[in-house]
Write a protein that holds these residues in place. Structure first.
Motif, PDB file in Angstrom:
ATOM      1  N   ARG A   8       0.680  -0.896  -0.061  1.00 44.73           N
ATOM      2  CA  ARG A   8       0.122   0.101   0.165  1.00 44.73           C
ATOM      3  C   ARG A   8       0.985   1.250  -0.161  1.00 44.73           C
ATOM      4  O   ARG A   8       0.646   2.188  -0.826  1.00 44.73           O
ATOM      5  N   HIS A   9       1.971   1.154   0.767  1.00 42.80           N
ATOM      6  CA  HIS A   9       2.780   2.412   0.869  1.00 42.80           C
ATOM      7  C   HIS A   9       3.662   2.710  -0.354  1.00 42.80           C
ATOM      8  O   HIS A   9       3.764   3.750  -0.811  1.00 42.80           O
ATOM      9  N   TYR A  10       4.057   1.472  -1.110  1.00 42.91           N
ATOM     10  CA  TYR A  10       4.750   1.538  -2.172  1.00 42.91           C
ATOM     11  C   TYR A  10       3.890   2.060  -3.346  1.00 42.91           C
ATOM     12  O   TYR A  10       4.146   3.225  -4.331  1.00 42.91           O
ATOM     13  N   GLN A  11       2.456   1.678  -3.350  1.00 43.94           N
ATOM     14  CA  GLN A  11       1.561   2.218  -4.601  1.00 43.94           C
ATOM     15  C   GLN A  11       1.455   3.671  -4.259  1.00 43.94           C
ATOM     16  O   GLN A  11       1.430   4.315  -5.243  1.00 43.94           O
ATOM     17  N   GLY A  12       1.114   4.061  -3.102  1.00 44.70           N
ATOM     18  CA  GLY A  12       1.014   5.425  -2.815  1.00 44.70           C
ATOM     19  C   GLY A  12       2.127   6.358  -3.131  1.00 44.70           C
ATOM     20  O   GLY A  12       2.129   7.308  -3.818  1.00 44.70           O
ATOM     21  N   PHE A  13       3.410   5.839  -3.019  1.00 48.71           N
ATOM     22  CA  PHE A  13       4.510   6.453  -3.348  1.00 48.71           C
ATOM     23  C   PHE A  13       4.696   6.496  -4.974  1.00 48.71           C
ATOM     24  O   PHE A  13       4.938   7.611  -5.378  1.00 48.71           O
ATOM     25  N   LEU A  14       4.193   5.470  -5.683  1.00 51.93           N
ATOM     26  CA  LEU A  14       4.238   5.416  -7.336  1.00 51.93           C
ATOM     27  C   LEU A  14       3.309   6.688  -7.644  1.00 51.93           C
ATOM     28  O   LEU A  14       3.418   7.282  -8.432  1.00 51.93           O
ATOM     29  N   ASP A  15       2.020   6.602  -6.890  1.00 49.82           N
ATOM     30  CA  ASP A  15       0.875   7.538  -7.390  1.00 49.82           C
ATOM     31  C   ASP A  15       1.351   8.813  -7.285  1.00 49.82           C
ATOM     32  O   ASP A  15       1.385   9.845  -8.129  1.00 49.82           O
ATOM     33  N   ARG A  16       2.189   9.243  -6.062  1.00 52.86           N
ATOM     34  CA  ARG A  16       2.519  10.729  -5.703  1.00 52.86           C
ATOM     35  C   ARG A  16       3.908  11.084  -6.638  1.00 52.86           C
ATOM     36  O   ARG A  16       3.871  12.215  -7.363  1.00 52.86           O
ATOM     37  N   ARG A  17       4.463  10.208  -7.130  1.00 54.55           N
ATOM     38  CA  ARG A  17       5.725  10.300  -8.226  1.00 54.55           C
ATOM     39  C   ARG A  17       5.203  10.590  -9.428  1.00 54.55           C
ATOM     40  O   ARG A  17       5.720  11.463 -10.153  1.00 54.55           O
ATOM     41  N   ARG A  18       4.074   9.875  -9.793  1.00 51.18           N
ATOM     42  CA  ARG A  18       3.642   9.938 -11.122  1.00 51.18           C
ATOM     43  C   ARG A  18       3.000  11.385 -11.400  1.00 51.18           C
ATOM     44  O   ARG A  18       3.282  12.049 -12.356  1.00 51.18           O
ATOM     45  N   GLN A  19       2.555  11.773 -10.318  1.00 52.10           N
ATOM     46  CA  GLN A  19       1.721  13.145 -10.180  1.00 52.10           C
ATOM     47  C   GLN A  19       2.764  14.268 -10.374  1.00 52.10           C
ATOM     48  O   GLN A  19       2.435  15.497 -10.818  1.00 52.10           O
TER      49      GLN A  19
END
Length: 144
Positions: A8-19
């Motif tokens: 969950r934390h890694y997926q959140g990190f990826l979402d923030r990075r992509r934004q």
């Protein structure tokens, strides 16, 4: 198998990075690239489980899988580990009879890795796995 909190934390990190990055950096994946990515995982399947080495990297351990830290044992293959251990113990006994000290050393090392992998696989088999699903290709229309 991954800890659900880590995923969950890694997926959140990826979402923030992509934004935070320009959208034009995320071009659609070609069919050839996607087939190559899928083939990567097909080539990582071995008798005892799967190799977790990174995408497009060669085997650094000359396919000595039991000794490799990248081998993930499939819990269904635990009985096969027992068979391999029995064989290694028989080989070790023969090496002792013949005085093959180098062979004994090598077998002992393989037995150590085998037993560590068995313990790790048994531990992981008790933890409920997290289903990450299979990623899919994004079409150019869905990116708009």
């Amino acid at each position: 198998m991954f800890n659900e909190d880590v995923v969950r934390h890694y997926q959140g990190f990826l979402d923030r990075r992509r934004q935070a990055r320009p959208a034009d950096e995320y071009r659609p994946v070609t069919d050839t690239e996607w087939r190559g990515f899928e083939e990567h995982f097909d080539h990582r399947k071995v008798e005892l489980g799967g190799c977790a080495r990174p995408y497009r990297t060669p085997c650094q351990h000359e396919h000595a899988c039991l000794r490799c830290p990248m081998l993930n044992i499939n819990p269904k293959m635990l009985p096969r580990l027992d068979e391999i251990e029995t064989d290694l113990l028989a080989r070790r006994a023969r090496a002792e009879q013949e005085g093959w000290l180098g062979e004994i050393e090598g077998i002992d090392l393989t037995l150590t890795f085998l037993r560590e992998k068995r313990e790790e696989s048994q531990r992981l088999a008790r933890i409920a796995p997290v289903n990450l699903g299979m990623p899919g290709l994004r079409s150019a229309e869905s990116d708009r």
